[in-house]
Design a protein around this motif. Structure first.
Motif, mmCIF file in Angstrom:
data_model
loop_
_atom_site.group_PDB
_atom_site.id
_atom_site.type_symbol
_atom_site.label_atom_id
_atom_site.label_comp_id
_atom_site.label_asym_id
_atom_site.label_seq_id
_atom_site.Cartn_x
_atom_site.Cartn_y
_atom_site.Cartn_z
ATOM 1 N N ILE A 1 0.843 -1.210 0.000
ATOM 2 C CA ILE A 1 0.000 0.000 0.000
ATOM 3 C C ILE A 1 0.866 1.244 0.000
ATOM 4 C CG2 ILE A 1 -1.640 1.322 1.381
ATOM 5 C CD1 ILE A 1 -2.850 -1.317 2.306
ATOM 6 N N ILE A 2 1.913 1.226 0.839
ATOM 7 C CA ILE A 2 2.771 2.409 0.896
ATOM 8 C C ILE A 2 3.501 2.593 -0.428
ATOM 9 C CG2 ILE A 2 4.807 3.382 2.027
ATOM 10 C CD1 ILE A 2 3.893 2.037 4.605
ATOM 11 N N LYS B 1 2.371 7.114 -6.731
ATOM 12 C CA LYS B 1 1.456 8.215 -7.095
ATOM 13 C C LYS B 1 1.963 9.548 -6.582
ATOM 14 C CE LYS B 1 -2.610 5.234 -6.887
ATOM 15 N NZ LYS B 1 -3.941 5.021 -6.236
ATOM 16 N N GLY B 2 3.127 9.527 -5.892
ATOM 17 C CA GLY B 2 3.677 10.761 -5.373
ATOM 18 C C GLY B 2 3.043 11.202 -4.068
ATOM 19 N N ARG B 3 2.486 10.251 -3.324
ATOM 20 C CA ARG B 3 1.822 10.587 -2.076
ATOM 21 C C ARG B 3 2.503 9.834 -0.938
ATOM 22 N NH1 ARG B 3 -2.746 8.583 -1.258
ATOM 23 N NH2 ARG B 3 -3.519 10.197 0.184
ATOM 24 N N SER B 4 2.655 10.519 0.184
ATOM 25 C CA SER B 4 3.119 9.874 1.411
ATOM 26 C C SER B 4 1.911 9.733 2.327
ATOM 27 C CB SER B 4 4.205 10.726 2.086
ATOM 28 O OG SER B 4 3.703 12.015 2.388
ATOM 29 N N VAL B 5 1.654 8.533 2.750
ATOM 30 C CA VAL B 5 0.430 8.257 3.485
ATOM 31 C C VAL B 5 0.731 8.117 4.967
ATOM 32 C CG1 VAL B 5 -0.757 7.184 1.566
ATOM 33 C CG2 VAL B 5 0.733 5.808 2.980
ATOM 34 N N SER B 6 -0.243 8.497 5.778
ATOM 35 C CA SER B 6 -0.152 8.330 7.224
ATOM 36 C C SER B 6 -0.733 6.975 7.610
ATOM 37 C CB SER B 6 -0.920 9.448 7.926
ATOM 38 O OG SER B 6 -2.303 9.371 7.594
ATOM 39 N N TYR B 7 -0.645 6.697 8.906
ATOM 40 C CA TYR B 7 -1.168 5.416 9.370
ATOM 41 C C TYR B 7 -2.676 5.326 9.149
ATOM 42 C CZ TYR B 7 -3.122 1.966 12.495
ATOM 43 O OH TYR B 7 -3.868 0.932 12.999
ATOM 44 N N ARG B 8 -3.396 6.405 9.370
ATOM 45 C CA ARG B 8 -4.840 6.386 9.186
ATOM 46 C C ARG B 8 -5.188 6.057 7.738
ATOM 47 N NH1 ARG B 8 -8.597 8.380 12.353
ATOM 48 N NH2 ARG B 8 -9.688 9.343 10.599
#
Length: 292
Positions: free
Chosen positions: A248-249, A255-262
C-alpha cells in the motif's frame, strides 16, 4: 284473519249503508210520481246489480283472476248510485247534508279496491316467519361483522402503538449511543491535539527521534457491514500484514503521495483485509522504521 277483517269490515259497513241510503233515496224521490212498489223494485235493482258485480269480483279475486268488464260494470253501478244521491240532494232543502253522504257508493268501491290490493299482497304466516328469520340472520351477520372489524381495529391499534413505542425506544438508545461516541471521539481528539501529548509520548515511546515532534493517530472504525465482512475473512499473519502495508505504501508512493497510518489503515480495510488495530499499527511501524 284479523288483518283481513281489519280491511274488509269497513268496506262491508260502507257498502251496507250505501245500499240502504240508495234504496231510501230512490223510494223518496220517485214515490210521488209512481207507486212505491215500483220505486222499491228500482232501488233494489240498482243495489242488486251493484251487489252482484261486487260478489262476482270477489269470487274472481279469490281465484286469483280478474275481469275488466265486470270491474267496469261495478263502477258504473257505483257511479249511478252516486248520481242518484247527488240529484236527490240538489232537489232538497238541506242540500249540504245529502251531498255529505252522496259519496258513500264510491267510497265503498274504493274500500273494496283497497281490500283487494291487501289480499294480493298478503303473505302466509310461514312466509312471514321466513322473512323475519332472514332479516334476523342478516342483522346477526352485520353485528358479527361490526364486532370483528372493531376487534381488528383495536388489535391493529395496539400493534401500531407497540411498534411505535419500540421504535421510539430504539431511536432514544441510538441517540444516546451516538452522543456517547461523539463525546468519546471529542475526548480522543482533544487528547491528540493537546500540548502535553508530545511530552507524554516522549516519555513512553521507544522510537521517538530526539528533536522530532511525536504524534499518534486516532483509531479507525469501519461500518458495521464492513466489519462483518472483515471478521469473516481468514486471519493474516504478521508477515502478510507487513507485506500488504508495504504494498500500500509503495503504491501510494508511486502516485507521489506519502500516506499516514490512518490512510494506510483505511486502504487496508477497503481492500478487504482484516487485522486488529494493534497488529496493524505494529506492522506499519515496522515497515516505516525499516524504510527509514
Amino acid at each position: 284473519m284479523k288483518k283481513q277483517l281489519a280491511t274488509a269490515a269497513p268496506a262491508v259497513a260502507v257498502t251496507v249503508v250505501s245500499m240502504v241510503l240508495t234504496l231510501a233515496v230512490v223510494v223518496m224521490w220517485l214515490g210521488g210520481s209512481m207507486p212505491w212498489p215500483i220505486t222499491l223494485v228500482v232501488g233494489l235493482g240498482l243495489d242488486g246489480g251493484w251487489l252482484a258485480t261486487l260478489a262476482y269480483e270477489r269470487r274472481l279475486a279469490a281465484q286469483g283472476d280478474h275481469s275488466t268488464p265486470v270491474t267496469v260494470v261495478g263502477w258504473v253501478f257505483g257511479l249511478a248510485a252516486t248520481g242518484v244521491l247527488v240529484a236527490h240532494a240538489l232537489g232538497e232543502e238541506s242540500t249540504g247534508a245529502w251531498l255529505a253522504v252522496s259519496w258513500l257508493p264510491l267510497g265503498a268501491k274504493l274500500l273494496w279496491l283497497v281490500h283487494g290490493m291487501w289480499e294480493r299482497t298478503a303473505l302466509t304466516p310461514v312466509a312471514l316467519d321466513a322473512i323475519r328469520g332472514i332479516q334476523q340472520e342478516a342483522r346477526d351477520e352485520a353485528a358479527v361483522a361490526r364486532a370483528r372489524l372493531r376487534a381488528q381495529a383495536g388489535t391493529e391499534e395496539t400493534r401500531l402503538t407497540a411498534v411505535t413505542e419500540a421504535g421510539s425506544r430504539v431511536a432514544r438508545v441510538q441517540a444516546k449511543t451516538a452522543e456517547r461516541l461523539s463525546g468519546a471521539w471529542a475526548t480522543l481528539e482533544a487528547a491528540r491535539q493537546g500540548e502535553g501529548t508530545a511530552r507524554a509520548l516522549t516519555c513512553v515511546t521507544e522510537r521517538v527521534t530526539p528533536g522530532a515532534q511525536p504524534s499518534w493517530e486516532l483509531p479507525v472504525w469501519s461500518a458495521a457491514e464492513a466489519r462483518a465482512l472483515l471478521e469473516s475473512a481468514p486471519a493474516l499473519s504478521d508477515t502478510d500484514i507487513e507485506w500488504i502495508v508495504t504494498d500500500i505504501i509503495g503504491t501510494e508512493a508511486q502516485k507521489g503521495r506519502s500516506v499516514s497510518y490512518r490512510e494506510v489503515a483505511t486502504l487496508f480495510r477497503e481492500a478487504g483485509h482484516s487485522a486488529s488495530e494493534t497488529r496493524l499499527r505494529a506492522a506499519w511501524r515496522r515497515v516505516t522504521t525499516t524504510a527509514s
